[in-house]
Design a protein around this motif. Sequence first.
Motif, PDB file in Angstrom:
ATOM      1  N   HIS A  31      -0.409 -69.029 -45.627  1.00 45.68           N
ATOM      2  CA  HIS A  31      -0.803 -70.195 -46.421  1.00 45.68           C
ATOM      3  C   HIS A  31       0.478 -70.963 -46.696  1.00 45.68           C
ATOM      4  N   SER A  32       0.517 -72.227 -46.320  1.00 49.26           N
ATOM      5  CA  SER A  32       1.799 -72.926 -46.379  1.00 49.26           C
ATOM      6  C   SER A  32       1.692 -74.340 -46.931  1.00 49.26           C
ATOM      7  N   ASP A  33       2.782 -74.754 -47.526  1.00 46.09           N
ATOM      8  CA  ASP A  33       3.031 -76.152 -47.848  1.00 46.09           C
ATOM      9  C   ASP A  33       4.323 -76.508 -47.128  1.00 46.09           C
ATOM     10  N   SER A  34       4.180 -77.125 -45.988  1.00 43.09           N
ATOM     11  CA  SER A  34       5.332 -77.357 -45.106  1.00 43.09           C
ATOM     12  C   SER A  34       6.204 -78.526 -45.537  1.00 43.09           C
ATOM     13  N   THR A  35       5.878 -79.150 -46.668  1.00 44.21           N
ATOM     14  CA  THR A  35       6.722 -80.253 -47.135  1.00 44.21           C
ATOM     15  C   THR A  35       8.150 -79.800 -47.412  1.00 44.21           C
ATOM     16  N   VAL A  36       8.335 -78.497 -47.631  1.00 43.57           N
ATOM     17  CA  VAL A  36       9.677 -77.986 -47.887  1.00 43.57           C
ATOM     18  C   VAL A  36      10.625 -78.345 -46.748  1.00 43.57           C
ATOM     19  N   ILE A  37      10.151 -78.261 -45.518  1.00 42.91           N
ATOM     20  CA  ILE A  37      11.016 -78.531 -44.371  1.00 42.91           C
ATOM     21  C   ILE A  37      11.383 -80.006 -44.315  1.00 42.91           C
ATOM     22  N   ARG A  38      10.432 -80.858 -44.608  1.00 42.37           N
ATOM     23  CA  ARG A  38      10.717 -82.298 -44.660  1.00 42.37           C
ATOM     24  C   ARG A  38      11.742 -82.609 -45.736  1.00 42.37           C
ATOM     25  N   GLU A  39      11.640 -81.896 -46.848  1.00 41.92           N
ATOM     26  CA  GLU A  39      12.509 -82.200 -47.978  1.00 41.92           C
ATOM     27  C   GLU A  39      13.930 -81.695 -47.787  1.00 41.92           C
TER      28      GLU A  39
END
Length: 258
Positions: A31-39
């Motif tokens: 389960h992921s929120d991949s916004t971390v990589i963008r940030e």
Amino acid sequence: MNSINSNDIKKTIRDALKSVGLKRDDTVLVHSDSTVIREISNLTWGESLDLLKECFLNIIGNNGTLVVPTFNWDFCKGQTYDHDETRSQVGMFSNNILFDDHSLRSFHPIYSFAAIGPSAISLFADISNSSFGENSVFHRLYQQNAKMVLFNSYADFAFVHYVEQVKKVKYRYLKYFTGSLRRNGITEVDTFDFYVRKKLDTTKFNNKGLHKLLIDSKRMKKTMIDDKYPVCQVNCRDFNDLLLDKLNHIPGFLRVDG
């Protein structure tokens, strides 16, 4: 892929996943929120999603299996489920895996999953029409004792509904949905069950309490990326046993006043 700092980001992600116990040959539900990589990078959305996928697959290897939820609740509203076209409603990373040429999808109009790896067949073959019950994908994940990873999330475990149904919690009941499904150009009508929350229940999910329970028990491993983004891992059987024991003592543990 944009070459600027992408290798450093990959190392950061892989180190975090390894530190919470992800290993070669694992079957892992993410389960992921991949916004971390963008940030933390200058990568595009597509590059960020591919990088995250590469990090998981690099660790678990060719004999490991990466699983993501591809849930979609439109079938419950009377819409046709198209096995090849219906998109996931639970995030961009899940759709990235779903439409990867190497992935398989489980056949369920509400709680489907997509997976890359050899265990996808045993997880998805001949599953039942139950969302969370016997021979559902959740049940298969429990049987295989898959690991569950929350990437940049605190307590977003869909597996909790499997435990709720095993326990037969009083704030949910089994509801049946009948509708149209399309697969390989063939349309059929079928019925699927869904352990839904009662409409009169005004409580909210106790995500903070669940997270604390898992951490305090030391069953769930946790690390942070840049002291800001959590990464957690717990296996299905530990999660199941710990939560069932808690519900035996406190039946309403998973709900708090709204």
